[in-house]
Design a protein around this motif. Sequence first.
Motif, short mmCIF file in Angstrom:
data_model
loop_
_atom_site.label_atom_id
_atom_site.label_comp_id
_atom_site.label_asym_id
_atom_site.label_seq_id
_atom_site.Cartn_x
_atom_site.Cartn_y
_atom_site.Cartn_z
N ASN A 80 -6.01 99.85 56.23
CA ASN A 80 -5.24 100.27 55.22
C ASN A 80 -4.02 99.62 55.44
OD1 ASN A 80 -4.73 101.22 52.71
ND2 ASN A 80 -4.25 103.27 53.33
N ALA A 81 -3.45 98.58 54.53
CA ALA A 81 -2.10 97.77 55.02
C ALA A 81 -2.04 97.30 56.23
CB ALA A 81 -1.05 98.77 54.57
N ILE A 138 -3.06 98.70 58.95
CA ILE A 138 -2.99 99.70 59.99
C ILE A 138 -4.49 100.46 59.78
CG2 ILE A 138 -2.15 102.07 60.49
CD1 ILE A 138 0.02 100.33 60.49
N ILE A 172 -3.95 113.07 56.68
CA ILE A 172 -3.16 113.50 55.70
C ILE A 172 -3.76 114.36 54.50
CG2 ILE A 172 -1.82 112.61 53.56
CD1 ILE A 172 -1.27 110.20 55.53
N LEU A 221 -3.51 115.48 51.54
CA LEU A 221 -3.75 114.99 50.31
C LEU A 221 -4.51 113.67 49.94
CD1 LEU A 221 -2.38 116.25 47.83
CD2 LEU A 221 -0.65 114.48 47.51
N ARG A 222 -4.59 113.08 51.18
CA ARG A 222 -5.45 111.96 51.11
C ARG A 222 -7.05 112.23 51.05
NH1 ARG A 222 -4.06 107.10 55.09
NH2 ARG A 222 -4.45 108.69 56.49
N LYS A 226 -7.89 115.25 50.00
CA LYS A 226 -8.32 115.89 48.88
C LYS A 226 -8.52 114.65 47.60
CE LYS A 226 -6.05 118.90 45.55
NZ LYS A 226 -4.94 119.44 44.99
N HIS A 227 -7.73 113.57 47.90
CA HIS A 227 -8.24 112.53 47.04
C HIS A 227 -9.51 111.81 47.23
CE1 HIS A 227 -7.26 108.04 45.61
NE2 HIS A 227 -7.38 108.59 44.63
N GLU A 284 -13.06 109.48 42.42
CA GLU A 284 -12.75 107.90 42.64
C GLU A 284 -13.43 107.41 44.09
OE1 GLU A 284 -8.98 109.14 41.55
OE2 GLU A 284 -8.47 107.02 41.75
N GLU A 320 -12.06 101.33 44.53
CA GLU A 320 -12.16 100.19 43.83
C GLU A 320 -11.67 99.18 44.79
OE1 GLU A 320 -8.01 100.88 41.50
OE2 GLU A 320 -9.95 101.30 40.15
N SER A 373 -9.23 96.80 46.39
CA SER A 373 -7.74 97.03 46.42
C SER A 373 -6.98 95.97 47.38
CB SER A 373 -7.74 98.27 47.39
OG SER A 373 -6.40 98.27 47.80
N LEU A 374 -5.80 95.59 46.91
CA LEU A 374 -4.92 94.42 47.87
C LEU A 374 -4.82 95.02 49.41
CD1 LEU A 374 -2.49 93.80 45.17
CD2 LEU A 374 -4.22 92.28 45.95
N VAL A 375 -4.60 96.40 49.66
CA VAL A 375 -4.38 96.83 50.55
C VAL A 375 -5.46 97.60 51.79
CG1 VAL A 375 -1.70 97.04 50.42
CG2 VAL A 375 -3.43 98.91 50.01
N ALA A 383 2.99 102.47 55.95
CA ALA A 383 1.50 102.34 55.93
C ALA A 383 0.68 103.48 56.64
CB ALA A 383 1.00 101.01 56.80
N GLU A 384 1.20 103.83 57.94
CA GLU A 384 0.58 105.02 58.55
C GLU A 384 0.62 106.32 57.64
OE1 GLU A 384 1.58 103.75 63.29
OE2 GLU A 384 2.93 105.04 62.06
N GLN A 385 1.60 106.45 57.17
CA GLN A 385 1.65 107.69 56.22
C GLN A 385 0.90 107.75 54.95
OE1 GLN A 385 3.34 110.60 57.09
NE2 GLN A 385 3.19 109.68 59.00
N VAL A 433 1.24 103.30 51.04
CA VAL A 433 0.48 102.26 50.42
C VAL A 433 -0.53 102.80 49.10
CG1 VAL A 433 1.18 100.84 52.23
CG2 VAL A 433 -1.19 102.03 52.46
N THR A 442 1.33 100.98 46.20
CA THR A 442 0.54 99.65 46.83
C THR A 442 1.47 98.32 46.41
OG1 THR A 442 -1.34 100.91 46.10
CG2 THR A 442 -1.47 98.49 46.75
N PRO A 443 1.92 97.85 47.57
CA PRO A 443 2.32 96.48 47.57
C PRO A 443 1.54 95.46 46.66
CG PRO A 443 2.24 97.09 49.88
CD PRO A 443 1.57 98.10 48.99
N PHE A 485 -5.58 108.45 38.70
CA PHE A 485 -5.67 108.84 40.44
C PHE A 485 -5.78 110.21 40.59
CE2 PHE A 485 -3.55 109.71 44.56
CZ PHE A 485 -4.19 108.50 45.03
N GLY A 486 -6.87 110.79 40.69
CA GLY A 486 -7.23 112.15 40.37
C GLY A 486 -6.70 113.30 41.07
N ILE A 487 -5.68 113.05 41.68
CA ILE A 487 -4.79 114.37 42.28
C ILE A 487 -3.49 114.40 41.83
CG2 ILE A 487 -6.53 114.71 44.41
CD1 ILE A 487 -4.10 113.03 46.01
N PHE A 501 5.36 114.24 51.51
CA PHE A 501 4.93 113.18 52.48
C PHE A 501 6.37 113.04 53.59
CE2 PHE A 501 2.49 112.44 48.61
CZ PHE A 501 1.07 112.58 49.10
#
Lengths: 208, 516
Positions: free
Chosen positions: A71-72, A74, A112, A114-115, A117-118, A123, A193, A195-197, B383-385, B388, B392-393, B420-422, B497
């Motif tokens: 992701n980006a 990382i 994370i 919240l991530r 949860k997402h 999605e 979907e 993604s750019l990153v 990025a780590e957190q 992104v 998103t860049p 973005f479902g949350i 965050f």
Amino acid sequence: MDIGYLDIVVAPWGSLRKCCVRRENFNYLSGKIDFRSRLLILTLIFFLIVPFLLSAQSFKPENPIQFKIKNAGITVDGLISDWEVMVDFDPKKLTQSSIRGKANPESIQTGIKLRDKHLHGREYFHIEKFSFISLESKSFRSKGKNAFIGIFELQIRGVKREIEIPFTLSQTGKQQMFKGEFTIDRLDYGLGEKSLVLSDEVRVVVEF
Amino acid sequence: MKIKEWLSRLPLWLYGCMLLPLLAFGLSKQDASYFSFSDIPRIWTDEAMKDWELPNSNPEYSAQPVSEEFYYNLPERVIYKTYPVYHPDHEPEGYWEWLHEQEAEIVLDESKLLTEEDYIKAGELLFDYPIDTLGAVISTKHVRNIDFYTATEMPLTPEGIMPFAQWVVAGKGKVYLGNLSCAMCHTRVMDDGSLLKGAQGNWPGDKAFAFALETDGASERAIQNITSFLFASPFAEGDPHGKLLAAGKEAILEAYRAVPEGAFGRQGTSILFPPQAPNLIGVKDRKYLDHGGLGQHRNIEDMMRYISMNQALDFLNFYGDYNPIGLTKERLNSGEPIFFPGTYDRHSDAQLYALAKYIYSLSPPKNPNKPSELSESGKIIFAEQGCVTCHTPPLFTNNKLTPTDGFEVPDAHYDKYDIFGISVGTDPGYTMKTRRGTGYYKVPSLLGLWYRGPFLHDASLANLEDLFDSARLKDDYVPTAFKPHDVKTKAVKGHEFGMELNEMDKKALIAYLLTL
């Protein structure tokens, strides 16, 4: 969380018992099979089932399923800790061997909350609708000493796809240790979907 | 006759060759693209207006805009020359008298708009042009009163110009203070005194309005009425604006005063849940407009619709049977003009097109924060957190809508909008309890953070450092920017965050954010 895998283990018992009951009903109604014959049938059934049960127990591995995705730039490490596997694997009888696993995507952890949860949401794993991920072997072939390649059907979000998983087996006595690694394209299963990153490829490591 | 004969004898291929230069260079000038009026979209059609906006969080009360027929029957605005408003201590000698000697000058002739550049230039003129001269927010006597500037801590340019309003000269001796230009909320006086058009503005509009109401000696009833016109949403659960009105004059004035510069209680929003003034620089790449993503932004027509609606035509909306200024549907459609600021005329489609083109042309100023070793390590932390994922860049937003706490996303929305479902748990007030509320917040872009602030959709935090301070999650926290008028402390919840990062990593992350 109980993900219901035991049903798969219990099912043969249930069906056989029904079979027995039907036979017994038949005995009682007809009265043509004597006690010795009945004992013989039951003994046969017992010896047929027990080896199957011994070799195909469902269990929860200690190691979680691990996955990695970029992701980006990382690498994000994630785990799925709630999963079960049922193994009936004999390197000498590959055609009769099977491995099945079932994982609960609700147990996903990426560090994370919240991530996570997402990822539960529609999605990604859409856990309200698709409560499990499954992996079921179709065939195996040997790839050298203790190395194999399995063709598995992987089901995520209701999408089933055949994938090839190379894995190794190390055996100490009766204890078998499997380790397999494979890569999937998350978009094949509708996980997010383009993604750019976020990379499409997810590396998965399974060890049990 | 001879020439004609000679021409007729020329071979056909030679005529073809004569067309080649046209094929090579095109039919228009190389450095300019030309428009005709047929290129200007007709934006307010009944069909287009049906589903351009998202439904209200309480869908029964989704906005019903005026009809296409009503809209196009409104007269088009005439754009007069405007003049700067000075702080009284900085006004050039004789300026006021000189203004009164000026004739009205119409400065926009649509028939002369031919190129993209023409439209952008006209758009800038319209961006600065006030659509109200009835004193919708402030009027002449306020801006000519020195106390006004002190009470509101009004930002000024080094020349002493107050750039959020203009003088409109509609005829000799007819000098009016103009309100409600785009520039009013979307112009920022930077620390060095320069103006940044299109940025999150720092117009202390609600403080200015409180000053106007107070010094005009407005009655409690009048203050309740105007506040109701602006913000009432009686259909919202708990009717918080109804409670504010019932609390009386002083409480209402306090509520206006509590809104910091950088936020503004625009009509349909709230002074209880005030929206941060949006940054328009880069808006061409955003898919939703308004903090709640009320307006879809799929093309330039959508932007034009948004401008037109936002410039006060939403006062004519019906929300169920409710109209903010007390109209009935019969009165609205009676054919009689409605003399309420911004609702008795409209921009032409060509004017809106020009405005949209100008807004699309806005570009950020040069960022003084250059990438450094610290910011580069912040980039990795970003990025780590997982920042992104939403930011998103290269736009630093994923252009999606996040449902707020308490809003259940209807299944149909997943196919219709970018969801973005949350929820990230920020204050749901704006999007659940206002006329513009949709139940969502759009994911904001982080571009240009260095010239913006206060932060979060409700402008509750003055500094980026505050965002990563876990103390803000506690009830005894004093918000560093917007704090509701009736509390001493308030937790600023949500978007939790980066709070567990060590101080060095926080510094690095902020250093990176400031380079965007």
